[in-house]
Scaffold this motif. Sequence first.
Motif, PDB file in Angstrom:
ATOM      1  N   ALA A 263      47.607 -53.342  33.219  1.00 36.59           N
ATOM      2  CA  ALA A 263      48.543 -54.469  33.217  1.00 36.59           C
ATOM      3  C   ALA A 263      47.912 -55.792  33.645  1.00 36.59           C
ATOM      4  O   ALA A 263      48.595 -56.823  33.614  1.00 36.59           O
ATOM      5  CB  ALA A 263      49.721 -54.144  34.139  1.00 36.59           C
TER       6      ALA A 263
ATOM      7  N   ILE B 244      49.729 -59.523  33.908  1.00 36.13           N
ATOM      8  CA  ILE B 244      49.990 -60.105  35.227  1.00 36.13           C
ATOM      9  C   ILE B 244      49.386 -61.492  35.324  1.00 36.13           C
ATOM     10  O   ILE B 244      50.024 -62.446  35.801  1.00 36.13           O
ATOM     11  CB  ILE B 244      49.427 -59.196  36.335  1.00 36.13           C
ATOM     12  CG1 ILE B 244      50.152 -57.852  36.341  1.00 36.13           C
ATOM     13  CG2 ILE B 244      49.550 -59.867  37.702  1.00 36.13           C
ATOM     14  CD1 ILE B 244      49.553 -56.837  37.290  1.00 36.13           C
TER      15      ILE B 244
ATOM     16  N   SER C 171      58.196 -53.995  32.109  1.00 35.65           N
ATOM     17  CA  SER C 171      57.445 -55.153  32.599  1.00 35.65           C
ATOM     18  C   SER C 171      56.418 -54.649  33.598  1.00 35.65           C
ATOM     19  O   SER C 171      56.616 -53.599  34.242  1.00 35.65           O
ATOM     20  CB  SER C 171      58.387 -56.157  33.280  1.00 35.65           C
ATOM     21  OG  SER C 171      57.659 -57.084  34.068  1.00 35.65           O
ATOM     22  N   TRP C 172      55.329 -55.398  33.748  1.00 37.93           N
ATOM     23  CA  TRP C 172      54.326 -55.024  34.737  1.00 37.93           C
ATOM     24  C   TRP C 172      54.919 -54.982  36.139  1.00 37.93           C
ATOM     25  O   TRP C 172      54.391 -54.297  37.031  1.00 37.93           O
ATOM     26  CB  TRP C 172      53.152 -55.995  34.706  1.00 37.93           C
ATOM     27  CG  TRP C 172      53.515 -57.426  35.028  1.00 37.93           C
ATOM     28  CD1 TRP C 172      53.809 -58.409  34.144  1.00 37.93           C
ATOM     29  CD2 TRP C 172      53.620 -58.014  36.339  1.00 37.93           C
ATOM     30  NE1 TRP C 172      54.102 -59.591  34.815  1.00 37.93           N
ATOM     31  CE2 TRP C 172      53.989 -59.372  36.162  1.00 37.93           C
ATOM     32  CE3 TRP C 172      53.454 -57.542  37.634  1.00 37.93           C
ATOM     33  CZ2 TRP C 172      54.183 -60.244  37.223  1.00 37.93           C
ATOM     34  CZ3 TRP C 172      53.653 -58.409  38.704  1.00 37.93           C
ATOM     35  CH2 TRP C 172      54.012 -59.740  38.485  1.00 37.93           C
ATOM     36  N   ARG C 173      56.021 -55.722  36.373  1.00 45.71           N
ATOM     37  CA  ARG C 173      56.625 -55.768  37.706  1.00 45.71           C
ATOM     38  C   ARG C 173      57.090 -54.383  38.160  1.00 45.71           C
ATOM     39  O   ARG C 173      57.119 -54.091  39.363  1.00 45.71           O
ATOM     40  CB  ARG C 173      57.791 -56.760  37.729  1.00 45.71           C
ATOM     41  CG  ARG C 173      57.344 -58.202  37.482  1.00 45.71           C
ATOM     42  CD  ARG C 173      58.468 -59.200  37.593  1.00 45.71           C
ATOM     43  NE  ARG C 173      57.983 -60.546  37.304  1.00 45.71           N
ATOM     44  CZ  ARG C 173      57.376 -61.330  38.188  1.00 45.71           C
ATOM     45  NH1 ARG C 173      57.190 -60.907  39.431  1.00 45.71           N
ATOM     46  NH2 ARG C 173      56.963 -62.539  37.846  1.00 45.71           N
TER      47      ARG C 173
ATOM     48  N   THR D  94      54.345 -51.329  31.438  1.00 45.09           N
ATOM     49  CA  THR D  94      54.042 -52.673  30.931  1.00 45.09           C
ATOM     50  C   THR D  94      54.537 -52.839  29.506  1.00 45.09           C
ATOM     51  O   THR D  94      55.091 -53.896  29.150  1.00 45.09           O
ATOM     52  CB  THR D  94      52.529 -52.938  31.007  1.00 45.09           C
ATOM     53  OG1 THR D  94      52.094 -52.782  32.367  1.00 45.09           O
ATOM     54  CG2 THR D  94      52.192 -54.344  30.551  1.00 45.09           C
TER      55      THR D  94
ATOM     56  N   GLY E   8      51.084 -47.103  34.135  1.00 43.55           N
ATOM     57  CA  GLY E   8      50.932 -48.555  34.066  1.00 43.55           C
ATOM     58  C   GLY E   8      51.087 -49.069  32.639  1.00 43.55           C
ATOM     59  O   GLY E   8      51.748 -50.085  32.394  1.00 43.55           O
TER      60      GLY E   8
ATOM     61  N   ALA F  51      55.491 -51.718  37.816  1.00 39.01           N
ATOM     62  CA  ALA F  51      54.350 -51.011  38.401  1.00 39.01           C
ATOM     63  C   ALA F  51      54.342 -51.183  39.920  1.00 39.01           C
ATOM     64  O   ALA F  51      53.812 -50.337  40.649  1.00 39.01           O
ATOM     65  CB  ALA F  51      53.047 -51.524  37.797  1.00 39.01           C
TER      66      ALA F  51
ATOM     67  N   LEU G  99      47.790 -50.667  37.983  1.00 34.12           N
ATOM     68  CA  LEU G  99      47.767 -52.062  37.540  1.00 34.12           C
ATOM     69  C   LEU G  99      46.606 -52.387  36.605  1.00 34.12           C
ATOM     70  O   LEU G  99      46.565 -53.487  36.042  1.00 34.12           O
ATOM     71  CB  LEU G  99      47.704 -52.996  38.754  1.00 34.12           C
ATOM     72  CG  LEU G  99      48.948 -53.057  39.640  1.00 34.12           C
ATOM     73  CD1 LEU G  99      48.745 -54.079  40.745  1.00 34.12           C
ATOM     74  CD2 LEU G  99      50.189 -53.410  38.837  1.00 34.12           C
TER      75      LEU G  99
END
Length: 481
Positions: A49, A53, A180-182, A176, A172, A184, A46
């Motif tokens: 990202a 986020i 999408s960061w989701r 991203t 990561g 991760a 993360l």
Amino acid sequence: MTTRQTPPLQHLATPIQPERMTGRQRLTMILLLTASFTLAVDFSILNVALPAIGADVGFSLEHLQWIATSFALCAAGFTLFFGRIADLFGRKRLFIAGMALLGFGSLLGGLATEPGLLLLARVAQGLATAAVTPAALSLLTTSFPEGRLRDTALGLNGSLMAAGFTTGAILGGLLTDLLSWRWAFLINVPVALFVLVLAPRFLSESSNPNRAKLDVPGALTVTAALLLLVFGLTSAGEKGWADQFAWGPLAAGLMLFAVFLIIEKNTAQALIPVGILRRNNIAWGNAAGILAFATETSLVFVLTVYLQQVLGYTPLGAGLSFAVLGIGTVVGGIVAPKLIGRVGPKTTIVSGLSVQAAATGSLLFITADPASVMLVLAATFIGGVANLAAIVGFMVTATTGLPDSEQGLATGLATMSQQIGITLGIPVMSAVMAAFLHPGAIGQPAGVLDAVVPAIGVNAALCLGTAVVVSIFLRSRPAGS
């Protein structure tokens, strides 16, 4: 008067061990290493990202670091507690429960739309890491007897965990940028399901047959102490060592550790029997482990700053630059068991840290010239091989000479050393860089370089100093009576 002997690190009288793993052992190792690798990825996946986020979920800039801090607090603070829980109530049970919690936390994080839910997800992931890591490691050590097979399993475990930190940074950035960061978070869900389906069938339960009561006062005290230390170290990296939120929690944490030792000396069923800390291999093995993890993870942080703010790399480009480090750690994990078999764990630790110090020291010659990246790639590869050799040597040393009933405690201590090292290194290097970064030079490549180089020097000195201390104090043979 007879004194208790320190268990030998060189197994002179152990029975002949099988040369090859059984099919069940291979499946056990695949399951446990999959879990360990996934948890290692979570430490760094993360980082790249965080800005995305914050923008999506609504974190302000000053609170963004809590996405990482909430995870680190729980991962480090509860690992020793869960290591002992695994000993007393079953490592397989705790491993499965922890993987289920990881899957739940990851799903929650991937679907979170507001800060509170995201932080709850990170807390769940941190607690899962604190439960699964010592449980998986103790299941690994109890599935393989001391000797070549265990050294090989620990070598693969160490290389995959170290590679996981690097993979997380790269993955990561890719997730991203491309999705999408989701993702991760969500990428952990199928991995958790895979492990949960197979673990009940292929893992064997392992616990202490003479179940004792849990040392609740000791568990609460050491957990609170670790939480305060991690919070203080994180605050030091964010706000400086003079800030009250840095030295205040650190002082309180050290005081609680003193209280914890008093409790343990006067408790029949201690969380950590004080005698185990007097064992030479446990004490100095874990000390070496803390420094091995602290130096390498903090060097990645320092070089990330260098690559982005001096050489102008993007976050993804900086992450990809560490792919050679990941390759080096895998090589180190493969080489380490063979090296341990020839020269022993102590020499492996000392040699690994010495070579790491030399590789890190070569980075003192980096400049603002883009060609310096070649030196970075060579040094991080060599340093990665050497660091992983030292880490595997530490894992073998810190889990040797103990019965299976205490493997959860030993692996809990080893895991705690790992978590403390990861958490400790970056704030220390941040403080060194801050001391050499002049206010007027912030954002200027030359000024940042003037702060990066001293931090590299301190890092190399810590590697060399640890090698010297371990060579002097860690014993390879049992102490005399």
